[in-house]
Scaffold this motif. Structure first.
Motif, short mmCIF file in Angstrom:
data_model
loop_
_atom_site.label_atom_id
_atom_site.label_comp_id
_atom_site.label_asym_id
_atom_site.label_seq_id
_atom_site.Cartn_x
_atom_site.Cartn_y
_atom_site.Cartn_z
N TYR A 100 0.69 2.33 13.29
CA TYR A 100 0.08 0.97 13.42
C TYR A 100 0.78 -0.08 12.44
CZ TYR A 100 -3.62 4.74 14.60
OH TYR A 100 -4.26 5.45 15.11
N GLN A 132 -5.44 -5.77 8.59
CA GLN A 132 -4.16 -6.37 9.35
C GLN A 132 -4.80 -7.81 10.06
OE1 GLN A 132 -2.95 -2.89 11.52
NE2 GLN A 132 -1.08 -3.28 10.62
N ARG A 141 -5.74 -0.60 8.60
CA ARG A 141 -5.87 -1.70 9.88
C ARG A 141 -7.26 -2.39 9.72
NH1 ARG A 141 -6.64 2.94 14.24
NH2 ARG A 141 -7.08 4.25 12.67
N THR A 198 1.00 -1.19 0.15
CA THR A 198 -0.08 0.09 0.01
C THR A 198 0.95 1.33 -0.12
OG1 THR A 198 -1.73 1.27 1.31
CG2 THR A 198 -0.28 -0.18 2.53
N SER A 221 0.68 9.60 9.79
CA SER A 221 0.05 9.34 10.93
C SER A 221 -0.18 7.55 10.91
CB SER A 221 -1.37 10.11 11.16
OG SER A 221 -2.24 9.70 10.13
N LEU A 222 -0.01 6.96 10.00
CA LEU A 222 -0.29 5.63 9.84
C LEU A 222 0.77 4.77 10.29
CD1 LEU A 222 -2.08 5.25 6.41
CD2 LEU A 222 -3.33 4.87 8.79
N SER A 273 2.66 10.16 1.54
CA SER A 273 2.33 9.18 2.37
C SER A 273 1.60 9.94 3.56
CB SER A 273 2.93 7.99 2.62
OG SER A 273 3.30 7.37 1.43
N ASP A 274 0.61 9.19 4.19
CA ASP A 274 0.18 9.71 5.60
C ASP A 274 0.92 9.14 6.66
OD1 ASP A 274 -1.38 10.31 7.73
OD2 ASP A 274 -3.35 9.45 7.22
N THR A 329 -1.72 5.76 2.08
CA THR A 329 -2.75 6.91 2.13
C THR A 329 -4.06 6.48 2.57
OG1 THR A 329 -3.31 6.65 -0.33
CG2 THR A 329 -1.51 8.23 0.06
N VAL A 330 -4.15 5.08 2.72
CA VAL A 330 -5.51 4.47 3.13
C VAL A 330 -5.14 3.89 4.39
CG1 VAL A 330 -7.42 3.18 2.38
CG2 VAL A 330 -6.37 4.38 0.59
N ASP A 331 -6.14 4.06 5.60
CA ASP A 331 -6.09 3.43 6.82
C ASP A 331 -5.94 1.79 6.31
OD1 ASP A 331 -6.10 2.38 9.37
OD2 ASP A 331 -7.75 3.55 10.17
#
Length: 204
Positions: A134, A109, A106, A99, A130-131, A127-128, A102-104
């Motif tokens: 996780y 997982q 979780r 991935t 903040s991920l 990219s994000d 940019t997409v959560d």
């Protein structure tokens, strides 16, 4: 599920590098990286619709029991990927999701490992970050780097975002590989240098 192609090859990068893998390349991407090597997969209308049962039947006929969902950005089809991953995991498959971060990720997982490709400046995308908290020990993070600016960005991210999973630094194909390898040696960061094996073997 909208699929561009399904192919069987060696995993070219990440924790499973060198392992025979069935790749499911999904159509559609929300980024347009400057060095994207599969631009045909950016189009969400590319390929064809494939039912989950048909995909699983096709994969079952292969000898391989490792499956990688890639793209494009596979998590744009989150519900379909989660369901396919759940079923494959239940059948004893090892499942990996590649991935762009940019997409959560979780929701997938519980059924798959995740390889988050953190976009560096030379890609023209972001990219994000903040991920990153996780990412688990069984997951991994990859930085594809092509310039000194990219290396400076990797250093900044690693200083400010502790990552539990394994971290790879992989040169853009044709970049200064020795210079990047030297940075890995001298940086002191807990990262692994890795070339994109599939590019050198001229495999998908």
């Amino acid at each position: 599920m909208r699929i561009c192609e399904v192919f069987y090859s060696l995993q070219g990068e990440g924790t499973e590098q060198g392992r025979p893998t069935a790749f499911v390349r999904l159509a559609g991407c929300n980024l347009a990286c400057a060095w994207c090597d599969t631009p045909e997969a950016q189009d969400a209308t590319a390929g064809k619709e494939v039912a989950a049962d048909a995909l699983l039947d096709h994969l079952w006929r292969k000898k391989c029991r490792t499956v990688c969902f890639t793209g494009g950005e596979p998590l744009l089809q989150m519900d379909e990927v989660v369901e396919a991953s759940r079923r494959l995991s239940g059948m004893g498959y090892a499942v990996e999701i590649e991935t762009n971060g940019t997409v959560d990720f979780r929701p997938v997982q519980p059924f798959a490992s995740v390889c988050m490709d953190v976009k560096c400046p030379s890609s023209g995308e972001t990219s994000d970050l903040s991920l990153l908290p996780y990412i688990r020990e069984k997951d991994s993070v990859k930085f594809v780097v092509g310039t000194n600016e990219d290396l400076a960005y990797v250093e900044k991210v690693l200083k400010h975002c502790p990552i539990k999973g394994e971290v790879f630094v992989s040169p853009v194909y044709g970049a200064d590989e020795k210079g990047i390898a030297r940075w890995v040696l001298e940086s002191g960061f807990p990262v692994r240098f890795q070339i994109q094996l599939h590019k050198y073997l001229e495999m998908k």
